[in-house]
Design an enzyme around this catalytic site. Structure first.
Site, PDB file in Angstrom:
ATOM      1  N   GLY A  14       0.782  -1.232   0.000  1.00 30.60           N
ATOM      2  CA  GLY A  14       0.000   0.000   0.000  1.00 30.60           C
ATOM      3  C   GLY A  14       0.812   1.280   0.000  1.00 30.60           C
ATOM      4  O   GLY A  14       0.331   2.317   0.450  1.00 30.60           O
ATOM      5  N   ARG A  67     -15.854 -15.448  -9.852  1.00 32.39           N
ATOM      6  CA  ARG A  67     -15.314 -14.116 -10.105  1.00 32.39           C
ATOM      7  C   ARG A  67     -16.416 -13.056 -10.167  1.00 32.39           C
ATOM      8  O   ARG A  67     -16.278 -11.948  -9.649  1.00 32.39           O
ATOM      9  CB  ARG A  67     -14.533 -14.121 -11.430  1.00 32.39           C
ATOM     10  CG  ARG A  67     -13.777 -12.841 -11.700  1.00 32.39           C
ATOM     11  CD  ARG A  67     -13.020 -12.932 -12.997  1.00 32.39           C
ATOM     12  NE  ARG A  67     -11.932 -13.891 -12.963  1.00 32.39           N
ATOM     13  CZ  ARG A  67     -10.732 -13.628 -12.432  1.00 32.39           C
ATOM     14  NH1 ARG A  67     -10.474 -12.463 -11.900  1.00 32.39           N
ATOM     15  NH2 ARG A  67      -9.791 -14.543 -12.453  1.00 32.39           N
ATOM     16  N   MET A  92      -4.053  -7.325  -6.814  1.00 36.86           N
ATOM     17  CA  MET A  92      -3.544  -8.463  -7.575  1.00 36.86           C
ATOM     18  C   MET A  92      -4.648  -9.376  -8.113  1.00 36.86           C
ATOM     19  O   MET A  92      -4.470 -10.593  -8.173  1.00 36.86           O
ATOM     20  CB  MET A  92      -2.560  -9.270  -6.716  1.00 36.86           C
ATOM     21  CG  MET A  92      -1.378  -8.459  -6.204  1.00 36.86           C
ATOM     22  SD  MET A  92      -0.535  -7.537  -7.505  1.00 36.86           S
ATOM     23  CE  MET A  92       0.467  -8.855  -8.176  1.00 36.86           C
ATOM     24  N   ASN A 109      -5.020   2.293 -13.182  1.00 32.76           N
ATOM     25  CA  ASN A 109      -4.025   1.333 -12.683  1.00 32.76           C
ATOM     26  C   ASN A 109      -2.639   1.957 -12.753  1.00 32.76           C
ATOM     27  O   ASN A 109      -2.368   2.795 -13.616  1.00 32.76           O
ATOM     28  CB  ASN A 109      -4.060   0.055 -13.537  1.00 32.76           C
ATOM     29  CG  ASN A 109      -3.124  -1.015 -13.018  1.00 32.76           C
ATOM     30  OD1 ASN A 109      -3.043  -1.260 -11.815  1.00 32.76           O
ATOM     31  ND2 ASN A 109      -2.400  -1.668 -13.922  1.00 32.76           N
ATOM     32  N   HIS A 111       1.278   0.740 -13.247  1.00 33.81           N
ATOM     33  CA  HIS A 111       2.043  -0.437 -13.682  1.00 33.81           C
ATOM     34  C   HIS A 111       3.535  -0.095 -13.679  1.00 33.81           C
ATOM     35  O   HIS A 111       3.936   0.965 -14.182  1.00 33.81           O
ATOM     36  CB  HIS A 111       1.596  -0.857 -15.092  1.00 33.81           C
ATOM     37  CG  HIS A 111       2.298  -2.082 -15.578  1.00 33.81           C
ATOM     38  ND1 HIS A 111       1.973  -3.346 -15.152  1.00 33.81           N
ATOM     39  CD2 HIS A 111       3.347  -2.233 -16.433  1.00 33.81           C
ATOM     40  CE1 HIS A 111       2.770  -4.226 -15.718  1.00 33.81           C
ATOM     41  NE2 HIS A 111       3.614  -3.580 -16.498  1.00 33.81           N
ATOM     42  N   ASP A 143      -8.812  -1.299 -19.251  1.00 30.71           N
ATOM     43  CA  ASP A 143      -9.806  -1.841 -20.176  1.00 30.71           C
ATOM     44  C   ASP A 143      -9.810  -3.365 -20.011  1.00 30.71           C
ATOM     45  O   ASP A 143      -9.256  -3.887 -19.045  1.00 30.71           O
ATOM     46  CB  ASP A 143      -9.546  -1.373 -21.617  1.00 30.71           C
ATOM     47  CG  ASP A 143      -8.251  -1.922 -22.182  1.00 30.71           C
ATOM     48  OD1 ASP A 143      -7.628  -2.799 -21.529  1.00 30.71           O
ATOM     49  OD2 ASP A 143      -7.855  -1.489 -23.277  1.00 30.71           O
ATOM     50  N   GLY A 145      -8.224  -5.657 -21.496  1.00 29.00           N
ATOM     51  CA  GLY A 145      -6.962  -6.369 -21.709  1.00 29.00           C
ATOM     52  C   GLY A 145      -6.060  -6.299 -20.481  1.00 29.00           C
ATOM     53  O   GLY A 145      -6.418  -5.696 -19.466  1.00 29.00           O
ATOM     54  N   ASP A 147      -3.167  -4.612 -18.957  1.00 24.31           N
ATOM     55  CA  ASP A 147      -2.322  -3.408 -19.013  1.00 24.31           C
ATOM     56  C   ASP A 147      -2.324  -2.758 -20.399  1.00 24.31           C
ATOM     57  O   ASP A 147      -1.283  -2.266 -20.871  1.00 24.31           O
ATOM     58  CB  ASP A 147      -0.877  -3.747 -18.570  1.00 24.31           C
ATOM     59  CG  ASP A 147      -0.836  -4.332 -17.171  1.00 24.31           C
ATOM     60  OD1 ASP A 147      -1.583  -3.851 -16.301  1.00 24.31           O
ATOM     61  OD2 ASP A 147      -0.073  -5.297 -16.938  1.00 24.31           O
TER      62      ASP A 147
HETATM   63  C1  GRF Z   1       3.559  -1.510  -7.439  1.00 22.70           C
HETATM   64  O1  GRF Z   1       4.802  -1.740  -8.012  1.00 22.70           O
HETATM   65  C2  GRF Z   1       2.499  -1.482  -8.517  1.00 22.70           C
HETATM   66  O2  GRF Z   1       2.941  -0.927  -9.705  1.00 22.70           O
HETATM   67  C3  GRF Z   1       2.230  -2.949  -8.701  1.00 22.70           C
HETATM   68  O3  GRF Z   1       2.251  -3.483  -7.398  1.00 22.70           O
HETATM   69  C4  GRF Z   1       3.085  -2.666  -6.572  1.00 22.70           C
HETATM   70  C5  GRF Z   1       2.255  -2.230  -5.422  1.00 22.70           C
HETATM   71  O4  GRF Z   1       2.981  -1.544  -4.459  1.00 22.70           O
HETATM   72  N1  GRF Z   1       1.017  -3.146  -9.452  1.00 22.70           N
HETATM   73  P1  GRF Z   1       2.240  -0.883  -3.219  1.00 22.70           P
HETATM   74  O5  GRF Z   1       1.333  -1.960  -2.613  1.00 22.70           O
HETATM   75  O6  GRF Z   1       1.485   0.314  -3.669  1.00 22.70           O
HETATM   76  O7  GRF Z   1       3.362  -0.529  -2.265  1.00 22.70           O
END
Ligand code: GRF
Length: 219
Positions: A14, A67, A92, A109, A111, A143, A145, A147
């Site tokens: 987080g 889901r 995740m 998001n 990434h 979207d 897909g 990323d």
């Molecule tokens: C980050 O690197 C983010 O890009 C990826 O997961 C990590 C999360 O880090 N999707 P945090 O939980 O915000 O510290």
């Protein structure tokens, strides 16, 4: 300018959530975090939210039959808290159309790579494996897909010759925090518009009134 009403989905540490909380507390981001939702009861992100006095919800995905029912429970929780924009901050789980249709172009998001390079898991490891000299991070709308959604902001990070996956990930993470806050503030200011690409090409983002090219790496 109306205050952005945010819902943050998390699964882990987080630190991106913390960056958002710090920026709102410091008056640098015109947003309010209405709720933090985790699919993991043990996520450290939950204690960060509690410390900031933000409501939390835990929805362990394994306790749902499928889901769709998990995604609809997420939607219900976010709506109940008045969320208008959802941020995936280290969340995740892949979200289905049931979720995305409830927040059209309102899911963001972060990434840890310069998309469209290195989508999916372990983007930092992919960057090292390919021997790229520059990688970075991308804030994009989600979207259907992996990323692939319209890109809002990117920051480049130099790969050092002695980088390990962890050292590179740590430097990218610092840039994730500022890139995410900056993208959110652009949205709060009403600068971000998703437009159709030429000749029916993929949708892309126009950011009005600021230079929104690749952001330089900064401490
Ligand atoms: C980050 O690197 C983010 O890009 C990826 O997961 C990590 C999360 O880090 N999707 P945090 O939980 O915000 O510290």
């Amino acid at each position: 300018m109306a205050t952005l009403q945010l819902g943050i989905l998390v699964s882990g540490t987080g630190s991106n959530l913390q960056a958002i909380l710090d920026a709102t507390a410091a008056g640098q981001l015109d947003a309010r975090v209405r709720v933090v939702v985790s699919n993991k009861p043990e996520a450290l992100a939950l204690s960060r939210a509690e410390r900031a006095g933000v409501p939390c919800a835990v929805l362990p995905h394994k306790t749902f039959p499928d889901r769709r029912s998990f995604d609809l429970a997420l939607v219900e929780t976010l709506r109940r808290h008045g969320v208008e924009l959802v941020v995936l901050a280290g969340f995740m789980r892949v979200l289905s159309a049931d979720f995305l249709d409830a927040f059209p172009r309102r899911v963001l998001n972060i990434h840890p790579a310069l998309l469209p390079s290195f989508p999916g898991v372990d983007a930092q490891g992919q960057a090292l494996e390919h021997g790229v000299r520059i990688t970075g991070c991308t804030v994009h709308f989600v979207d259907s897909g992996t990323d692939t959604g319209p890109i809002v902001a990117q920051t480049a990070v130099t790969v050092l010759h002695d980088d390990t996956r962890d050292s590179l990930a740590a430097r990218i993470l610092v840039q994730e925090h500022r890139t995410l806050v900056r993208a959110l503030q652009w949205i709060a200011e009403g600068r971000v518009e998703v437009v159709q690409g030429p000749q029916g090409g993929r949708p892309r983002v126009t950011v009005h009134g600021v230079e929104a090219g690749l952001l330089p790496e900064a401490p």
